[in-house]
Motif scaffolding. Sequence first.
Motif, PDB file in Angstrom:
ATOM      1  N   VAL A  64      -9.220   1.048   3.228  1.00 32.30           N
ATOM      2  CA  VAL A  64      -8.545  -0.251   3.104  1.00 32.30           C
ATOM      3  C   VAL A  64      -9.315  -1.315   3.887  1.00 32.30           C
ATOM      4  O   VAL A  64      -9.428  -2.472   3.447  1.00 32.30           O
ATOM      5  CB  VAL A  64      -7.075  -0.156   3.576  1.00 32.30           C
ATOM      6  CG1 VAL A  64      -6.406  -1.533   3.581  1.00 32.30           C
ATOM      7  CG2 VAL A  64      -6.294   0.797   2.672  1.00 32.30           C
ATOM      8  N   LYS A  65      -9.886  -0.921   5.032  1.00 31.71           N
ATOM      9  CA  LYS A  65     -10.729  -1.865   5.782  1.00 31.71           C
ATOM     10  C   LYS A  65     -11.929  -2.300   4.952  1.00 31.71           C
ATOM     11  O   LYS A  65     -12.283  -3.479   4.906  1.00 31.71           O
ATOM     12  CB  LYS A  65     -11.186  -1.226   7.100  1.00 31.71           C
ATOM     13  CG  LYS A  65     -10.125  -1.194   8.190  1.00 31.71           C
ATOM     14  CD  LYS A  65     -10.521  -0.296   9.349  1.00 31.71           C
ATOM     15  CE  LYS A  65     -11.795  -0.739  10.036  1.00 31.71           C
ATOM     16  NZ  LYS A  65     -12.137   0.158  11.181  1.00 31.71           N
ATOM     17  N   ALA A  94      -5.447  -6.652   3.094  1.00 30.79           N
ATOM     18  CA  ALA A  94      -4.409  -6.585   4.136  1.00 30.79           C
ATOM     19  C   ALA A  94      -3.030  -6.415   3.499  1.00 30.79           C
ATOM     20  O   ALA A  94      -2.521  -7.344   2.856  1.00 30.79           O
ATOM     21  CB  ALA A  94      -4.441  -7.851   4.984  1.00 30.79           C
ATOM     22  N   PRO A  95      -2.400  -5.250   3.650  1.00 26.97           N
ATOM     23  CA  PRO A  95      -1.087  -5.039   3.024  1.00 26.97           C
ATOM     24  C   PRO A  95       0.051  -5.661   3.829  1.00 26.97           C
ATOM     25  O   PRO A  95       0.027  -5.660   5.066  1.00 26.97           O
ATOM     26  CB  PRO A  95      -0.961  -3.515   2.987  1.00 26.97           C
ATOM     27  CG  PRO A  95      -1.824  -3.021   4.098  1.00 26.97           C
ATOM     28  CD  PRO A  95      -2.915  -4.035   4.304  1.00 26.97           C
ATOM     29  N   ASP A  96       1.046  -6.167   3.117  1.00 24.65           N
ATOM     30  CA  ASP A  96       2.270  -6.631   3.789  1.00 24.65           C
ATOM     31  C   ASP A  96       3.143  -5.445   4.170  1.00 24.65           C
ATOM     32  O   ASP A  96       3.781  -5.444   5.225  1.00 24.65           O
ATOM     33  CB  ASP A  96       3.050  -7.578   2.862  1.00 24.65           C
ATOM     34  CG  ASP A  96       2.276  -8.838   2.537  1.00 24.65           C
ATOM     35  OD1 ASP A  96       2.146  -9.680   3.439  1.00 24.65           O
ATOM     36  OD2 ASP A  96       1.781  -8.964   1.395  1.00 24.65           O
ATOM     37  N   LEU A 113       0.858  -1.175   0.000  1.00 16.60           N
ATOM     38  CA  LEU A 113       0.000   0.000   0.000  1.00 16.60           C
ATOM     39  C   LEU A 113       0.901   1.234   0.000  1.00 16.60           C
ATOM     40  O   LEU A 113       1.669   1.449   0.939  1.00 16.60           O
ATOM     41  CB  LEU A 113      -0.889  -0.010   1.251  1.00 16.60           C
ATOM     42  CG  LEU A 113      -1.768   1.205   1.502  1.00 16.60           C
ATOM     43  CD1 LEU A 113      -2.813   1.355   0.413  1.00 16.60           C
ATOM     44  CD2 LEU A 113      -2.435   1.115   2.875  1.00 16.60           C
ATOM     45  N   TYR A 114       0.821   2.020  -1.058  1.00 14.16           N
ATOM     46  CA  TYR A 114       1.581   3.260  -1.154  1.00 14.16           C
ATOM     47  C   TYR A 114       0.663   4.417  -0.786  1.00 14.16           C
ATOM     48  O   TYR A 114      -0.404   4.580  -1.374  1.00 14.16           O
ATOM     49  CB  TYR A 114       2.131   3.453  -2.567  1.00 14.16           C
ATOM     50  CG  TYR A 114       3.212   2.454  -2.921  1.00 14.16           C
ATOM     51  CD1 TYR A 114       4.538   2.690  -2.576  1.00 14.16           C
ATOM     52  CD2 TYR A 114       2.898   1.269  -3.574  1.00 14.16           C
ATOM     53  CE1 TYR A 114       5.529   1.771  -2.875  1.00 14.16           C
ATOM     54  CE2 TYR A 114       3.883   0.338  -3.882  1.00 14.16           C
ATOM     55  CZ  TYR A 114       5.199   0.592  -3.524  1.00 14.16           C
ATOM     56  OH  TYR A 114       6.175  -0.322  -3.817  1.00 14.16           O
ATOM     57  N   VAL A 115       1.077   5.209   0.194  1.00 10.82           N
ATOM     58  CA  VAL A 115       0.279   6.347   0.655  1.00 10.82           C
ATOM     59  C   VAL A 115       1.148   7.590   0.527  1.00 10.82           C
ATOM     60  O   VAL A 115       2.180   7.699   1.191  1.00 10.82           O
ATOM     61  CB  VAL A 115      -0.187   6.157   2.111  1.00 10.82           C
ATOM     62  CG1 VAL A 115      -1.099   7.304   2.525  1.00 10.82           C
ATOM     63  CG2 VAL A 115      -0.890   4.815   2.291  1.00 10.82           C
ATOM     64  N   GLU A 121      -6.775  -3.268  15.168  1.00  5.64           N
ATOM     65  CA  GLU A 121      -7.397  -3.632  13.898  1.00  5.64           C
ATOM     66  C   GLU A 121      -6.684  -4.852  13.294  1.00  5.64           C
ATOM     67  O   GLU A 121      -5.520  -4.767  12.893  1.00  5.64           O
ATOM     68  CB  GLU A 121      -7.324  -2.441  12.928  1.00  5.64           C
ATOM     69  CG  GLU A 121      -7.842  -2.706  11.538  1.00  5.64           C
ATOM     70  CD  GLU A 121      -9.235  -3.305  11.521  1.00  5.64           C
ATOM     71  OE1 GLU A 121      -9.388  -4.400  10.946  1.00  5.64           O
ATOM     72  OE2 GLU A 121     -10.160  -2.682  12.082  1.00  5.64           O
ATOM     73  N   PRO A 122      -7.347  -6.010  13.220  1.00  9.82           N
ATOM     74  CA  PRO A 122      -6.672  -7.235  12.780  1.00  9.82           C
ATOM     75  C   PRO A 122      -6.173  -7.200  11.346  1.00  9.82           C
ATOM     76  O   PRO A 122      -5.196  -7.890  11.005  1.00  9.82           O
ATOM     77  CB  PRO A 122      -7.742  -8.324  12.957  1.00  9.82           C
ATOM     78  CG  PRO A 122      -9.052  -7.601  13.044  1.00  9.82           C
ATOM     79  CD  PRO A 122      -8.749  -6.260  13.611  1.00  9.82           C
ATOM     80  N   LEU A 123      -6.792  -6.389  10.486  1.00  8.75           N
ATOM     81  CA  LEU A 123      -6.380  -6.356   9.082  1.00  8.75           C
ATOM     82  C   LEU A 123      -4.924  -5.926   8.935  1.00  8.75           C
ATOM     83  O   LEU A 123      -4.241  -6.332   7.988  1.00  8.75           O
ATOM     84  CB  LEU A 123      -7.286  -5.391   8.299  1.00  8.75           C
ATOM     85  CG  LEU A 123      -7.199  -5.466   6.777  1.00  8.75           C
ATOM     86  CD1 LEU A 123      -7.827  -6.756   6.258  1.00  8.75           C
ATOM     87  CD2 LEU A 123      -7.877  -4.256   6.132  1.00  8.75           C
ATOM     88  N   PHE A 124      -4.437  -5.115   9.883  1.00  8.36           N
ATOM     89  CA  PHE A 124      -3.074  -4.589   9.784  1.00  8.36           C
ATOM     90  C   PHE A 124      -2.107  -5.264  10.762  1.00  8.36           C
ATOM     91  O   PHE A 124      -0.991  -4.772  10.953  1.00  8.36           O
ATOM     92  CB  PHE A 124      -3.087  -3.072  10.024  1.00  8.36           C
ATOM     93  CG  PHE A 124      -3.980  -2.330   9.081  1.00  8.36           C
ATOM     94  CD1 PHE A 124      -3.579  -2.067   7.783  1.00  8.36           C
ATOM     95  CD2 PHE A 124      -5.238  -1.895   9.483  1.00  8.36           C
ATOM     96  CE1 PHE A 124      -4.407  -1.390   6.899  1.00  8.36           C
ATOM     97  CE2 PHE A 124      -6.074  -1.217   8.612  1.00  8.36           C
ATOM     98  CZ  PHE A 124      -5.656  -0.972   7.314  1.00  8.36           C
ATOM     99  N   ALA A 125      -2.524  -6.357  11.343  1.00  9.24           N
ATOM    100  CA  ALA A 125      -1.715  -7.006  12.383  1.00  9.24           C
ATOM    101  C   ALA A 125      -0.327  -7.406  11.891  1.00  9.24           C
ATOM    102  O   ALA A 125       0.653  -7.361  12.638  1.00  9.24           O
ATOM    103  CB  ALA A 125      -2.449  -8.228  12.937  1.00  9.24           C
ATOM    104  N   GLU A 126      -0.226  -7.801  10.636  1.00 13.87           N
ATOM    105  CA  GLU A 126       1.065  -8.243  10.083  1.00 13.87           C
ATOM    106  C   GLU A 126       1.717  -7.187   9.193  1.00 13.87           C
ATOM    107  O   GLU A 126       2.789  -7.427   8.624  1.00 13.87           O
ATOM    108  CB  GLU A 126       0.866  -9.538   9.275  1.00 13.87           C
ATOM    109  CG  GLU A 126       0.244 -10.695  10.048  1.00 13.87           C
ATOM    110  CD  GLU A 126       1.098 -11.128  11.232  1.00 13.87           C
ATOM    111  OE1 GLU A 126       2.345 -11.121  11.087  1.00 13.87           O
ATOM    112  OE2 GLU A 126       0.536 -11.435  12.298  1.00 13.87           O
TER     113      GLU A 126
END
Length: 269
Positions: A132-133, A138-140, A7-9, A163-168
């Motif tokens: 993104v949610k 889920a971005p690496d 994900l580029y921000v 937020e579990p989507l970003f856990a990793e």
Amino acid sequence: MKDKRILYVSSEVVPYLPETEIASTAFNVAKKAHGKGVQTRIFMPRFGVINERRHQLHEVIRLSGMNLIINDMDMPLIIKVASIPKERMQVYFIDNDEYFKRKAIFTDEDDQLFPDNDERAIFFAKGVVETVKKLNWAPDIIHVHGWMASLLPLYLKEYYSEEPLFAESKIVTSVYNKDFEGTLNEELVEKVKFDKISDSKINILETPNYTNIIKSAVTNSDAVVLGSEIIPKELSDTINENGLPVLSYQSEDSFDPYLNFYGEVISQE
């Protein structure tokens, strides 16, 4: 890195805004990754100077429609999307009429910073995460470019820490040479406190100048890229103090090291 998600921000991205070091680097790094089979998404603000018709932006109704709370105010979030011609890369635009409709980017006709740039940065950070949610993507790696994107690491590590989507997800911040003079609205720290982020994490923002905003991003990141050949000594010192993995400055014709660096960051504990 093939099939990984990045994900580029970025505050700025060509071809939607004029060419600057940040706008060009954010685009070219994403293009390189995309060309190597990496799944990419690019997010940027939908500044009013962007020609929606020429660039074929269109609103994504299923993603729009929520409100973000900014300093106890409900601010509608509008999501627009476009594809960069020839690259087949999707770019998502975070939009809100009050914050982004004006025909200027960061400063007024007298070259003064807009007094609500602080709220625009908070809105952008929250808007990226909420979108993104909704995408359930889920971005690496989350790679941050430019000061208007630089509250994102703080919000991910604090406000969205559960937020579990970003856990990793690993956060990488590109650090560039000084980008604006003066300070943002000094009420920024109180507006961030409204989101119940701990004082120890936001004390640095009491003087919301360029250096301190980037320091906040660095201290909440997992790795750093030197986006400019020369960066302010204060920022170099902060990077060294935090002992973060660092990718040295890369010239425009040499973006392969970014992919190797992402791989190292993903594999670190």
